[in-house]
Design an enzyme around this catalytic site. Structure first.
Site, PDB file in Angstrom:
ATOM      1  N   ARG A  68      26.259  36.595  -6.778  1.00  0.00           N
ATOM      2  CA  ARG A  68      26.293  37.785  -5.938  1.00  0.00           C
ATOM      3  C   ARG A  68      27.625  38.139  -5.333  1.00  0.00           C
ATOM      4  O   ARG A  68      27.778  39.244  -4.839  1.00  0.00           O
ATOM      5  CB  ARG A  68      25.262  37.629  -4.817  1.00  0.00           C
ATOM      6  CG  ARG A  68      23.855  37.726  -5.334  1.00  0.00           C
ATOM      7  CD  ARG A  68      22.885  37.407  -4.246  1.00  0.00           C
ATOM      8  NE  ARG A  68      23.118  36.050  -3.767  1.00  0.00           N
ATOM      9  CZ  ARG A  68      22.555  35.525  -2.686  1.00  0.00           C
ATOM     10  NH1 ARG A  68      21.744  36.248  -1.966  1.00  0.00           N
ATOM     11  NH2 ARG A  68      22.804  34.293  -2.336  1.00  0.00           N
ATOM     12  N   ARG A 105      23.235  43.254 -13.100  1.00  0.00           N
ATOM     13  CA  ARG A 105      21.885  42.825 -12.796  1.00  0.00           C
ATOM     14  C   ARG A 105      21.014  43.971 -12.286  1.00  0.00           C
ATOM     15  O   ARG A 105      19.801  43.954 -12.452  1.00  0.00           O
ATOM     16  CB  ARG A 105      21.904  41.696 -11.767  1.00  0.00           C
ATOM     17  CG  ARG A 105      20.636  40.878 -11.793  1.00  0.00           C
ATOM     18  CD  ARG A 105      20.774  39.616 -10.999  1.00  0.00           C
ATOM     19  NE  ARG A 105      20.607  39.826  -9.586  1.00  0.00           N
ATOM     20  CZ  ARG A 105      19.461  40.160  -9.008  1.00  0.00           C
ATOM     21  NH1 ARG A 105      18.399  40.337  -9.733  1.00  0.00           N
ATOM     22  NH2 ARG A 105      19.390  40.320  -7.716  1.00  0.00           N
ATOM     23  N   ASP A 121      18.497  29.187 -13.366  1.00  0.00           N
ATOM     24  CA  ASP A 121      18.104  28.704 -12.034  1.00  0.00           C
ATOM     25  C   ASP A 121      17.316  27.409 -12.207  1.00  0.00           C
ATOM     26  O   ASP A 121      16.718  27.174 -13.260  1.00  0.00           O
ATOM     27  CB  ASP A 121      17.271  29.740 -11.279  1.00  0.00           C
ATOM     28  CG  ASP A 121      17.184  29.396  -9.791  1.00  0.00           C
ATOM     29  OD1 ASP A 121      18.090  29.795  -9.038  1.00  0.00           O
ATOM     30  OD2 ASP A 121      16.226  28.704  -9.389  1.00  0.00           O
ATOM     31  N   TYR A 173      10.173  22.524  -3.389  1.00  0.00           N
ATOM     32  CA  TYR A 173       9.732  23.922  -3.538  1.00  0.00           C
ATOM     33  C   TYR A 173       8.246  24.005  -3.880  1.00  0.00           C
ATOM     34  O   TYR A 173       7.532  24.870  -3.379  1.00  0.00           O
ATOM     35  CB  TYR A 173      10.570  24.650  -4.602  1.00  0.00           C
ATOM     36  CG  TYR A 173      11.953  25.016  -4.111  1.00  0.00           C
ATOM     37  CD1 TYR A 173      12.134  25.983  -3.129  1.00  0.00           C
ATOM     38  CD2 TYR A 173      13.080  24.393  -4.625  1.00  0.00           C
ATOM     39  CE1 TYR A 173      13.404  26.307  -2.666  1.00  0.00           C
ATOM     40  CE2 TYR A 173      14.355  24.708  -4.170  1.00  0.00           C
ATOM     41  CZ  TYR A 173      14.506  25.669  -3.185  1.00  0.00           C
ATOM     42  OH  TYR A 173      15.757  25.988  -2.722  1.00  0.00           O
TER      43      TYR A 173
HETATM   44  O1  CP3 Z   1      26.875  30.187 -10.811  1.00  0.00           O
HETATM   45  C1  CP3 Z   1      26.011  29.298 -10.834  1.00  0.00           C
HETATM   46  O2  CP3 Z   1      26.040  28.308 -10.067  1.00  0.00           O
HETATM   47  C2  CP3 Z   1      24.963  29.324 -11.914  1.00  0.00           C
HETATM   48  C3  CP3 Z   1      23.710  29.848 -11.606  1.00  0.00           C
HETATM   49  C4  CP3 Z   1      22.769  29.176 -10.632  1.00  0.00           C
HETATM   50  C5  CP3 Z   1      21.775  29.922  -9.943  1.00  0.00           C
HETATM   51  N1  CP3 Z   1      20.987  29.050  -9.273  1.00  0.00           N
HETATM   52  C6  CP3 Z   1      21.628  31.384 -10.002  1.00  0.00           C
HETATM   53  C7  CP3 Z   1      21.086  32.067  -8.812  1.00  0.00           C
HETATM   54  C8  CP3 Z   1      22.563  27.822 -10.312  1.00  0.00           C
HETATM   55  C9  CP3 Z   1      23.368  26.605 -10.723  1.00  0.00           C
HETATM   56  C10 CP3 Z   1      21.438  27.766  -9.445  1.00  0.00           C
HETATM   57  C11 CP3 Z   1      20.853  26.488  -8.947  1.00  0.00           C
HETATM   58  C12 CP3 Z   1      19.933  26.522  -7.816  1.00  0.00           C
HETATM   59  N2  CP3 Z   1      18.914  27.417  -7.564  1.00  0.00           N
HETATM   60  C13 CP3 Z   1      19.874  25.539  -6.814  1.00  0.00           C
HETATM   61  C14 CP3 Z   1      20.776  24.340  -6.750  1.00  0.00           C
HETATM   62  C15 CP3 Z   1      22.126  24.692  -6.318  1.00  0.00           C
HETATM   63  C16 CP3 Z   1      22.312  24.943  -4.853  1.00  0.00           C
HETATM   64  O3  CP3 Z   1      22.850  25.986  -4.522  1.00  0.00           O
HETATM   65  O4  CP3 Z   1      21.936  24.066  -4.075  1.00  0.00           O
HETATM   66  C17 CP3 Z   1      18.841  25.877  -5.923  1.00  0.00           C
HETATM   67  C18 CP3 Z   1      18.456  25.124  -4.672  1.00  0.00           C
HETATM   68  C19 CP3 Z   1      18.238  27.053  -6.421  1.00  0.00           C
HETATM   69  C20 CP3 Z   1      17.094  27.810  -5.853  1.00  0.00           C
HETATM   70  C21 CP3 Z   1      17.548  29.164  -5.444  1.00  0.00           C
HETATM   71  N3  CP3 Z   1      17.705  30.232  -6.306  1.00  0.00           N
HETATM   72  C22 CP3 Z   1      17.995  29.595  -4.162  1.00  0.00           C
HETATM   73  C23 CP3 Z   1      17.980  28.745  -2.906  1.00  0.00           C
HETATM   74  C24 CP3 Z   1      18.399  30.942  -4.296  1.00  0.00           C
HETATM   75  C25 CP3 Z   1      19.030  31.826  -3.239  1.00  0.00           C
HETATM   76  C26 CP3 Z   1      18.170  32.900  -2.708  1.00  0.00           C
HETATM   77  C27 CP3 Z   1      19.014  33.942  -2.018  1.00  0.00           C
HETATM   78  O5  CP3 Z   1      18.947  35.095  -2.433  1.00  0.00           O
HETATM   79  O6  CP3 Z   1      19.721  33.588  -1.054  1.00  0.00           O
HETATM   80  C28 CP3 Z   1      18.215  31.306  -5.645  1.00  0.00           C
HETATM   81  C29 CP3 Z   1      18.536  32.606  -6.252  1.00  0.00           C
HETATM   82  C30 CP3 Z   1      19.734  32.628  -7.134  1.00  0.00           C
HETATM   83  N4  CP3 Z   1      19.934  31.745  -8.158  1.00  0.00           N
HETATM   84  C31 CP3 Z   1      20.803  33.577  -7.114  1.00  0.00           C
HETATM   85  C32 CP3 Z   1      21.647  33.237  -8.186  1.00  0.00           C
HETATM   86  C33 CP3 Z   1      22.889  33.944  -8.628  1.00  0.00           C
HETATM   87  C34 CP3 Z   1      20.979  34.734  -6.145  1.00  0.00           C
HETATM   88  C35 CP3 Z   1      19.896  35.746  -6.165  1.00  0.00           C
HETATM   89  C36 CP3 Z   1      20.046  36.927  -7.077  1.00  0.00           C
HETATM   90  O7  CP3 Z   1      21.120  37.206  -7.662  1.00  0.00           O
HETATM   91  O8  CP3 Z   1      19.040  37.605  -7.182  1.00  0.00           O
END
Ligand code: CP3
Length: 338
Positions: free
Chosen positions: A25, A34, A70, A145
């Site tokens: 983001r 996206r 993810d 989760y």
């Molecule tokens: O650039 C990267 O790191 C690769 C992509 C990636 C995503 N999620 C994409 C994503 C990776 C490696 C993850 C891993 C992930 N997902 C973790 C472990 C890493 C960490 O940060 O601790 C966890 C706990 C998740 C679960 C998850 N998914 C969370 C807590 C969130 C955030 C929600 C928010 O909006 O604040 C997501 C959503 C997410 N995953 C986004 C991205 C780019 C953002 C939301 C979006 O673009 O819609």
């Protein structure tokens, strides 16, 4: 390739750098691509997911790419009703609460269930000239989760389950470990050159809880990759008190957040591992001189290590200026280049 060399504690021409959540983001080109669809939709289209993976590589000049996906993608692939709610995170319609729920976790048949992820990795293998990092969630973080039904601050239901139903808990973690291992093996077989196991929320646990209820399942995942000969990175947030235990889980690289300086982290982890980290992502919201000073401090604390992969201590915050991260990459390369 300096990223793989640093993971293996071999000599490098400069310290490698990449950022957790580099794809996402904080990049306007990501938001444009996206649109308003869900992130799970974006991960399910290989061309789109590959393009999002490449965006930060072009913009920042990082030394490794991380697959755009993810940690819940394999769980969605076996049919769990999980939504990723913007600003919140993964939310499960019907949380796991008892032994009966284990039946909802069928085996992951990666070739079929993750065909879209495998295709994304294949595209990236063609396009990238730097290593691709595959990843999965560690059993504890995934379980949190499923049991909480969404993000949690206290992990109350998760801890009550592990303490009151240890056999159900152990089976839940074993099944989640099998799923993560199958997902990681499939990514490596399709072309990922390294893997990261994200146990993001393990820092919520005591040492005794981690050792008894979590470490065995994470070790099974990491050791289950040993024959593939790719570097394995093991990361969590707030894990300063667990670093020596994590060091026994079978990774090659231990990820460290900003709470523990890397020289101290190296003492806790012991000799035989590379470290990854650990610039505070919150500091990256500041003006460039402040960020540069903090980045130099990380490099100084890492100067005695054999094997350092520069990263943030956790993911890029959405409001981060991409220009700041590009400047950090240049700084790390310039200060450590030889
Ligand atoms: O650039 C990267 O790191 C690769 C992509 C990636 C995503 N999620 C994409 C994503 C990776 C490696 C993850 C891993 C992930 N997902 C973790 C472990 C890493 C960490 O940060 O601790 C966890 C706990 C998740 C679960 C998850 N998914 C969370 C807590 C969130 C955030 C929600 C928010 O909006 O604040 C997501 C959503 C997410 N995953 C986004 C991205 C780019 C953002 C939301 C979006 O673009 O819609």
């Amino acid at each position: 390739m300096r990223f793989l060399a640093a993971c293996r504690r071999q000599p490098v021409d400069a310290t490698p750098v990449w950022f957790m959540r580099q794809a996402g983001r904080s990049l306007p080109e990501y938001r444009a691509l996206r649109g308003s669809g869900s992130i799970l939709q974006a991960t399910s289209d290989p061309e789109t997911a590959a393009e999002i993976t490449l965006q930060p590589v072009r913009r920042y000049g990082v030394d490794a790419a991380i697959l755009f996906s993810d940690i819940v993608v394999p769980l969605v692939a076996i049919g769990l009703d999980i939504d990723i709610v913007p600003g919140r995170g993964p939310v499960l319609a019907e949380p796991f609460r008892s032994r009966a729920d284990l039946a909802r976790l069928r085996r992951l048949e990666a070739g079929d269930d993750l065909a879209h992820v495998i295709e994304t990795v294949r595209i990236l293998k063609e396009e990238l000239s730097i290593p691709l990092i595959g990843f999965a969630g560690a059993p504890f973080t995934l379980a949190s989760y499923l049991v909480e039904g969404g993000p949690s601050r206290t992990f109350g239901r998760t801890k009550v389950l592990m303490h009151s139903e240890p056999l159900v808990w152990a089976e839940l973690l074993e099944r989640l470990g099998d799923i993560s291992l199958a997902a990681l093996r499939a990514q490596v077989e399709a072309g990922a050159a390294a893997v990261q196991l994200f146990d993001s929320w393990a820092g919520a646990l005591s040492r005794a809880e981690y050792e008894r209820f979590v470490l065995p399942a994470s070790r099974r995942v990491l050791e289950g990759l040993a024959d593939l000969d790719v570097p394995r990175i093991h990361f969590g947030v707030g894990t300063g008190e667990l670093l020596d235990l994590m060091a026994g889980a079978g990774s090659d690289v231990v990820g460290v957040d900003w709470r523990v300086a890397l020289d101290e982290a190296a003492r806790r982890v012991g000799g035989a591992k590379a470290l990854q980290g650990n610039l505070d992502p919150a500091i990256c919201l500041g003006p460039l001189p402040v960020v540069e000073e903090a980045a130099r401090r990380v490099l100084k604390e890492a100067s005695g290590l054999s094997g350092h992969v520069f990263n943030l201590g956790h993911g890029v915050l959405p409001e981060t200026d991409p220009g700041i991260l590009a400047a950090v990459v240049d700084l790390v390369h310039e200060e450590t280049g030889r």
